[in-house]
Design a protein around this motif. Structure first.
Motif, PDB file in Angstrom:
ATOM      1  N   ILE A   1      36.035  47.739  32.900  1.00  0.00           N
ATOM      2  CA  ILE A   1      36.262  46.296  32.792  1.00  0.00           C
ATOM      3  C   ILE A   1      37.394  45.872  33.723  1.00  0.00           C
ATOM      4  CG2 ILE A   1      37.102  44.478  31.238  1.00  0.00           C
ATOM      5  CD1 ILE A   1      35.449  45.875  28.996  1.00  0.00           C
ATOM      6  N   ALA A   2      38.473  46.629  33.729  1.00  0.00           N
ATOM      7  CA  ALA A   2      39.607  46.309  34.601  1.00  0.00           C
ATOM      8  C   ALA A   2      39.186  46.332  36.069  1.00  0.00           C
ATOM      9  CB  ALA A   2      40.759  47.280  34.355  1.00  0.00           C
ATOM     10  N   ALA A   3      38.288  47.252  36.426  1.00  0.00           N
ATOM     11  CA  ALA A   3      37.807  47.369  37.804  1.00  0.00           C
ATOM     12  C   ALA A   3      36.642  46.412  38.087  1.00  0.00           C
ATOM     13  CB  ALA A   3      37.385  48.803  38.085  1.00  0.00           C
ATOM     14  N   LYS A   4      36.243  45.643  37.044  1.00  0.00           N
ATOM     15  CA  LYS A   4      35.085  44.736  37.146  1.00  0.00           C
ATOM     16  C   LYS A   4      33.836  45.486  37.609  1.00  0.00           C
ATOM     17  CE  LYS A   4      37.375  40.487  36.943  1.00  0.00           C
ATOM     18  NZ  LYS A   4      37.782  40.533  35.564  1.00  0.00           N
ATOM     19  N   ASP A   5      33.678  46.720  37.097  1.00  0.00           N
ATOM     20  CA  ASP A   5      32.569  47.597  37.460  1.00  0.00           C
ATOM     21  C   ASP A   5      31.463  47.491  36.399  1.00  0.00           C
ATOM     22  OD1 ASP A   5      30.873  49.612  38.250  1.00  0.00           O
ATOM     23  OD2 ASP A   5      32.447  51.133  38.480  1.00  0.00           O
ATOM     24  N   LEU A   6      30.666  46.427  36.512  1.00  0.00           N
ATOM     25  CA  LEU A   6      29.611  46.187  35.538  1.00  0.00           C
ATOM     26  C   LEU A   6      28.553  47.294  35.536  1.00  0.00           C
ATOM     27  CD1 LEU A   6      28.319  44.440  33.359  1.00  0.00           C
ATOM     28  CD2 LEU A   6      27.255  43.088  35.185  1.00  0.00           C
ATOM     29  N   PRO A   7      28.100  47.788  36.697  1.00  0.00           N
ATOM     30  CA  PRO A   7      27.097  48.867  36.656  1.00  0.00           C
ATOM     31  C   PRO A   7      27.571  50.096  35.874  1.00  0.00           C
ATOM     32  CG  PRO A   7      27.207  47.937  38.858  1.00  0.00           C
ATOM     33  CD  PRO A   7      28.338  47.327  38.063  1.00  0.00           C
ATOM     34  N   ARG A   8      28.832  50.460  36.015  1.00  0.00           N
ATOM     35  CA  ARG A   8      29.367  51.604  35.268  1.00  0.00           C
ATOM     36  C   ARG A   8      29.348  51.311  33.769  1.00  0.00           C
ATOM     37  NH1 ARG A   8      35.565  53.439  35.546  1.00  0.00           N
ATOM     38  NH2 ARG A   8      35.527  54.998  33.907  1.00  0.00           N
ATOM     39  N   ALA A   9      29.750  50.110  33.380  1.00  0.00           N
ATOM     40  CA  ALA A   9      29.746  49.729  31.960  1.00  0.00           C
ATOM     41  C   ALA A   9      28.317  49.731  31.414  1.00  0.00           C
ATOM     42  CB  ALA A   9      30.391  48.356  31.782  1.00  0.00           C
ATOM     43  N   GLN A  10      27.363  49.287  32.212  1.00  0.00           N
ATOM     44  CA  GLN A  10      25.968  49.259  31.767  1.00  0.00           C
ATOM     45  C   GLN A  10      25.409  50.671  31.572  1.00  0.00           C
ATOM     46  OE1 GLN A  10      24.614  46.684  34.952  1.00  0.00           O
ATOM     47  NE2 GLN A  10      24.335  44.977  33.523  1.00  0.00           N
ATOM     48  N   VAL A  11      25.785  51.600  32.435  1.00  0.00           N
ATOM     49  CA  VAL A  11      25.367  52.996  32.277  1.00  0.00           C
ATOM     50  C   VAL A  11      25.947  53.559  30.982  1.00  0.00           C
ATOM     51  CG1 VAL A  11      25.660  55.330  33.226  1.00  0.00           C
ATOM     52  CG2 VAL A  11      24.962  53.456  34.721  1.00  0.00           C
TER      53      VAL A  11
END
Length: 182
Positions: free
Chosen positions: A110-120
């Motif tokens: 979330i801090a990195a705004k990495d939505l694909p990682r969060a979705q995985v």
């Protein structure tokens, strides 16, 4: 004590025919509706309102497989909706450590705004949630068939505790997704 299952005349079980439940709900709603009571009969009107309220709550709980599982556990004396629920304090340490690691990884994504990682991560957690719910349903089925046992209640409590943690995780991912995509 009258249970949600009693409202619909169902046996206490996680296995519920939801389409049949919905049909029965519609029929009972029409029968119990307060508008069917004459205007001068306050007691009957109050009874109809109370009956409709009980019907709505029973339906809301029984139509949802997760709520139904939590309700069955509550009927066995463990209410995981209470903040002081012992099962939440009693979760295995290795699971709590795993949850902390998952939370930290999600916070980093979330801090990195990495939505694909969060979705995985969410896809993996959704699978774990489904497995925990299956485990809880199996434990609850054993409890319904064989009666209460401390071990059976503990197993169901732990499995549903995991469902609760995983649900919160997935809600956090959903909120992050909405924020990013908005």
């Amino acid at each position: 004590m009258r249970t949600h299952f009693d409202v619909f005349g169902l046996p206490r079980s996680h296995a519920v025919d939801v389409p049949a439940l919905e049909k029965q709900y519609r029929e009972l709603s029409l029968q119990l509706h307060p508008d069917r009571v004459g205007p001068g009969d306050a007691k009957a009107r109050l009874a109809a309102v109370e009956g409709t309220t009980a019907l709505n709550e029973a339906f809301k709980t029984l139509k949802d497989p997760v709520r139904r599982a939590f309700y069955l556990l509550k009927l066995h004396g463990v209410d995981l909706d209470r903040e002081d629920a012992g099962a939440q304090k009693d979760m295995p340490l290795e699971f709590l450590e795993e949850v902390m690691e998952l939370r930290e990884a999600l916070d980093e994504a979330i801090a990195a705004k990495d939505l694909p990682r969060a979705q995985v991560m969410a896809k993996d957690v959704a699978g774990r949630k489904a497995a925990a719910l299956q485990e809880a349903v199996a434990s609850l089925g054993t409890l319904e068939a064989a009666g209460d046992s401390p071990d059976g209640v503990r197993k169901a409590s732990h499995a549903l505790g995991r469902v609760r943690y995983f649900t919160r995780f997935l809600e956090q991912v959903d909120a992050f997704e909405e924020e990013v995509l908005a």
